[in-house]
Design a protein around this motif. Structure first.
Motif, PDB file in Angstrom:
ATOM      1  N   THR A 159       0.813  -1.114   0.029  1.00 14.96           N
ATOM      2  CA  THR A 159      -0.017   0.196  -0.034  1.00 14.96           C
ATOM      3  C   THR A 159       0.930   1.284   0.141  1.00 14.96           C
ATOM      4  O   THR A 159       0.556   2.378  -0.753  1.00 14.96           O
ATOM      5  CB  THR A 159      -1.062   0.018   1.171  1.00 14.96           C
ATOM      6  N   GLU A 160       1.989   1.141   0.729  1.00 14.23           N
ATOM      7  CA  GLU A 160       2.796   2.487   0.922  1.00 14.23           C
ATOM      8  C   GLU A 160       3.670   2.701  -0.542  1.00 14.23           C
ATOM      9  O   GLU A 160       3.790   3.745  -0.735  1.00 14.23           O
ATOM     10  CB  GLU A 160       3.924   2.051   2.147  1.00 14.23           C
TER      11      GLU A 160
ATOM     12  N   LEU B  66       2.439   1.983  -3.317  1.00 15.24           N
ATOM     13  CA  LEU B  66       1.555   2.480  -4.536  1.00 15.24           C
ATOM     14  C   LEU B  66       1.462   4.006  -4.185  1.00 15.24           C
ATOM     15  O   LEU B  66       1.075   4.483  -5.033  1.00 15.24           O
ATOM     16  CB  LEU B  66       0.162   1.766  -4.355  1.00 15.24           C
ATOM     17  N   THR B  67       1.576   4.523  -3.094  1.00 11.84           N
ATOM     18  CA  THR B  67       1.532   5.919  -2.691  1.00 11.84           C
ATOM     19  C   THR B  67       2.973   6.562  -3.463  1.00 11.84           C
ATOM     20  O   THR B  67       2.880   7.540  -3.646  1.00 11.84           O
ATOM     21  CB  THR B  67       1.761   6.246  -0.993  1.00 11.84           C
ATOM     22  N   CYS B  68       3.992   5.771  -3.124  1.00 11.02           N
ATOM     23  CA  CYS B  68       5.427   6.153  -3.837  1.00 11.02           C
ATOM     24  C   CYS B  68       5.478   6.174  -5.140  1.00 11.02           C
ATOM     25  O   CYS B  68       6.005   7.274  -5.673  1.00 11.02           O
ATOM     26  CB  CYS B  68       6.418   5.010  -3.118  1.00 11.02           C
TER      27      CYS B  68
ATOM     28  N   SER C  50       2.585   6.858  -6.989  1.00  6.87           N
ATOM     29  CA  SER C  50       1.336   7.450  -7.409  1.00  6.87           C
ATOM     30  C   SER C  50       1.295   8.389  -8.385  1.00  6.87           C
ATOM     31  O   SER C  50       0.272   8.345  -9.554  1.00  6.87           O
ATOM     32  CB  SER C  50       0.613   8.221  -6.152  1.00  6.87           C
ATOM     33  N   THR C  51       2.587   9.118  -8.629  1.00 12.84           N
ATOM     34  CA  THR C  51       2.519  10.202  -9.779  1.00 12.84           C
ATOM     35  C   THR C  51       2.717   9.534 -11.075  1.00 12.84           C
ATOM     36  O   THR C  51       2.006   9.879 -12.205  1.00 12.84           O
ATOM     37  CB  THR C  51       3.746  11.197  -9.462  1.00 12.84           C
TER      38      THR C  51
ATOM     39  N   LYS D  95       1.938   6.414 -11.744  1.00 13.72           N
ATOM     40  CA  LYS D  95       0.477   5.706 -11.916  1.00 13.72           C
ATOM     41  C   LYS D  95      -0.598   6.642 -12.607  1.00 13.72           C
ATOM     42  O   LYS D  95      -1.138   6.474 -13.592  1.00 13.72           O
ATOM     43  CB  LYS D  95      -0.111   4.990 -10.513  1.00 13.72           C
TER      44      LYS D  95
END
Length: 257
Positions: A197-198, A200-202, A204-205, A207
């Motif tokens: 989950t973390e 995916l935040t890393c 996110s830009t 993505k």
């Protein structure tokens, strides 16, 4: 926003290094030589379209992702120059042989650098499911925006590992798109839901950039066929007819060349 690919790559590597623990080890594999001998020694086949098949439940060794686990796959093709042009595989988590469960959380991020990247190649590179036909004892199941694959017990007994999997991905891509790919980086995370989950935040830009590019392709296509349907193509009731029209237009475009 202009994406600085080398900054993003550095951030991803730092993320992996920061998450390394004794129970969540980090392994990094650099690919220097031809992988043909490596696969031969493993006695596990990796050949283009030679290993089509489905891993049945009774053949299952381990399942990556799936409906009841946290999972993702993100393929990011780029024509931007990388400071590090080596082929690398990063594995965060235990190897398959150290995992005692049949199904795990799993995430995979693949960075592909190509100087010859155009819209057509971009789309082809993102069709990750095609490698399911290349790797013995491995199959991908279709599930939107998730990752779900099975590895057979038979190939795990032969030594199938995440190291092997990452190297097989790079080999398969470079064979399928021979002469078009300069380098690849494969990042895999297994077992830990929170870390996935973390991560995916890393990314996110990156993505968001992929999603925006896909939305633009949909909008351009809808304009071409005069479509005013407001929802996404995946749930459009006319998708079959639309795909038939698309095939006809593509054939016509080839004939007119």
């Amino acid at each position: 926003m202009i994406v600085n690919i080398n900054d993003h790559l550095a951030r991803i590597i730092v993320f992996f290094e920061d998450k390394k623990t004794s129970s969540q080890p980090l392994s990094v594999y650099e690919i220097n030589d031809s992988l043909t001998n490596y696969f031969k020694n493993c006695e596990i086949s990796v050949e283009i379209d030679k290993n089509k098949g489905i891993v049945l439940k009774e053949e299952l060794g381990i399942e990556l992702g799936g409906m009841s686990n946290t999972s993702f796959s993100l393929i990011y093709p780029t024509n931007k120059k990388l400071d590090d042009d080596r082929d690398l595989v990063f594995v965060l988590g235990n190897e398959i042989q150290q995992i005692n469960t049949k199904a795990i959380n799993f995430g995979i991020f693949i960075l592909i650098q190509s100087d010859q990247l155009d819209d057509s190649l971009f789309t082809q590179l993102r069709h990750f499911s095609s490698i399911s036909n290349d790797i013995e004892g491995f199959s991908i199941r279709s599930i939107p925006r998730r990752f779900w694959s099975r590895i057979s017990d038979e190939v795990i007994k032969k030594g199938f590992s995440f190291e092997f999997f990452g190297k097989a991905i790079i080999h398969s891509y470079k064979k399928r798109f021979e002469g078009f790919i300069n380098s690849m980086k494969v990042f895999m995370i297994n077992s830990d839901k929170q870390i996935i989950t973390e991560f995916l935040t890393c990314v996110s830009t990156m993505k968001a950039e992929m999603n925006q590019r896909w939305k633009k392709k949909i909008e351009d296509w809808k304009k071409r066929i005069d479509c005013d349907y407001q929802w996404a193509c995946e749930i459009c009731p006319y998708i079959s007819a639309c795909q038939n029209i698309q095939e006809i237009l593509e054939r016509r475009k080839k004939i007119e060349k």
